[in-house]
Enzyme design. Structure first.
Site, PDB file in Angstrom:
ATOM      1  N   GLU A 177       0.871  -1.175   0.229  1.00  0.00           N
ATOM      2  CA  GLU A 177      -0.458   0.410  -0.152  1.00  0.00           C
ATOM      3  C   GLU A 177       0.336   1.386  -0.028  1.00  0.00           C
ATOM      4  O   GLU A 177       0.326   2.259  -0.118  1.00  0.00           O
ATOM      5  CB  GLU A 177      -0.950  -0.200   1.277  1.00  0.00           C
ATOM      6  CG  GLU A 177      -1.983  -0.701   1.059  1.00  0.00           C
ATOM      7  CD  GLU A 177      -2.878  -0.883   2.285  1.00  0.00           C
ATOM      8  OE1 GLU A 177      -3.888  -1.544   2.515  1.00  0.00           O
ATOM      9  OE2 GLU A 177      -1.882  -0.965   3.558  1.00  0.00           O
ATOM     10  N   ASP A 212     -11.798  -5.123  -1.483  1.00  0.00           N
ATOM     11  CA  ASP A 212     -13.221  -6.129  -1.804  1.00  0.00           C
ATOM     12  C   ASP A 212     -14.411  -5.699  -0.719  1.00  0.00           C
ATOM     13  O   ASP A 212     -15.126  -4.608  -0.133  1.00  0.00           O
ATOM     14  CB  ASP A 212     -12.708  -7.268  -1.218  1.00  0.00           C
ATOM     15  CG  ASP A 212     -12.469  -7.334  -0.272  1.00  0.00           C
ATOM     16  OD1 ASP A 212     -11.029  -6.950   0.760  1.00  0.00           O
ATOM     17  OD2 ASP A 212     -13.437  -7.102   1.995  1.00  0.00           O
TER      18      ASP A 212
HETATM   19  N1  ADE Z   1      -9.346  -5.423   4.925  1.00  0.00           N
HETATM   20  C1  ADE Z   1      -9.605  -4.387   3.406  1.00  0.00           C
HETATM   21  N2  ADE Z   1     -10.738  -6.321   3.443  1.00  0.00           N
HETATM   22  C2  ADE Z   1     -10.829  -6.503   4.767  1.00  0.00           C
HETATM   23  C3  ADE Z   1     -11.816  -6.924   4.999  1.00  0.00           C
HETATM   24  N3  ADE Z   1     -12.607  -7.382   4.603  1.00  0.00           N
HETATM   25  N4  ADE Z   1     -12.039  -6.648   6.127  1.00  0.00           N
HETATM   26  C4  ADE Z   1     -11.119  -6.357   7.755  1.00  0.00           C
HETATM   27  N5  ADE Z   1     -10.353  -5.758   7.001  1.00  0.00           N
HETATM   28  C5  ADE Z   1     -10.114  -5.485   6.106  1.00  0.00           C
END
Ligand code: ADE
Length: 242
Positions: free
Chosen positions: A13, A209
């Site tokens: 990142e 996501d």
């Molecule tokens: N960071 C990126 N995606 C995540 C997720 N699904 N749960 C917790 N932290 C995250």
């Protein structure tokens, strides 16, 4: 006023920013690597927090007490929870909370004991600048359909990776009056430390996501292919306008 800290959980990142840093000087504290230098002429410290609330709190405390930073911006990825918060969108936090805190019945569910509140507000000016920087960065990138959202981000020591779990989380938070846009694992810890030291902070997260059954596939793919480019675009826009 000390330098501005730019913190991410993961190297992927951040590594787009490291390449842009002028006169980089490396420091190590608490097992973490910090890079001081200038980004577009502004004094900055780049830091990696690692994953989770304790790691993020340690990093934020070190940045404030050992490196004398004047403000902290956390940049990274998150799972989208809010309706219409899609992969590749950007969420800028206006406030953060810890979704895994539960000292009930002694304190109300989600409230941080002894603080009298669950939510920590981000610095208004820094957040406004981050919103503008995110909009400009998205416009410049090919992600023309991507949106910038502003609102509540929830942090907890859990990677949320099923539709059942994220639905449960949304419903529990909504039931307690929290309208959450995204979930991640560090932001609210940084917020609490910055509250304690009275240091302005802001958080920007690109959605990697949807915290659903595909999250374990979408997250690493996004982090490997896209996250660094997003962070670099947004942060360079931000520092140019500070
Ligand atoms: N960071 C990126 N995606 C995540 C997720 N699904 N749960 C917790 N932290 C995250």
């Amino acid at each position: 006023m000390g330098p501005i800290a730019i913190v991410s959980a993961l190297l992927q990142e951040q590594d787009g920013l490291l390449g842009q840093l002028d006169n980089p000087v490396r420091n190590r504290h608490g097992g973490r690597e910090f890079w001081s230098g200038q980004l577009r002429g502004k004094e900055v410290v780049l830091g990696l927090s690692g994953i989770g609330k304790v790691a993020a709190a340690t990093t934020a405390t070190t940045l404030v007490t050992r490196l004398g930073v004047g403000s902290i911006v956390f940049t990274g990825v998150a799972g989208g929870l809010g309706p219409g918060v899609s992969v590749a969108d950007v969420v800028v936090a206006t406030e953060l909370m810890q979704h895994d805190v539960d000292a009930s019945p002694v304190f109300p569910r989600y409230e941080i004991p002894m603080y009298g509140k669950a939510r920590f507000a981000c610095d208004t000016l820094l957040t406004q600048k981050l919103v503008a920087a995110s909009g400009a960065a998205l416009k410049e990138s090919a992600a023309s359909g991507a949106k910038v959202h502003q609102g509540l981000i929830a942090s907890g020591d859990r990677f949320v990776s099923s539709a059942v779990e994220s639905a449960r989380l949304i419903s529990a938070l909504n039931g307690a009056g929290f309208n959450v846009l995204a979930v991640e694992m560090e932001g609210a810890a940084v917020a609490q430390v910055c509250h304690d030291f009275e240091v302005p902070f802001a958080v920007v997260r690109t959605i990697s996501d949807r915290a659903d059954d595909a999250a374990h596939v979408d997250f690493p793919k996004f982090v490997a292919e896209v996250a660094s480019r997003y962070a670099r675009g947004i942060i360079l826009e931000l520092v140019e306008n500070l």
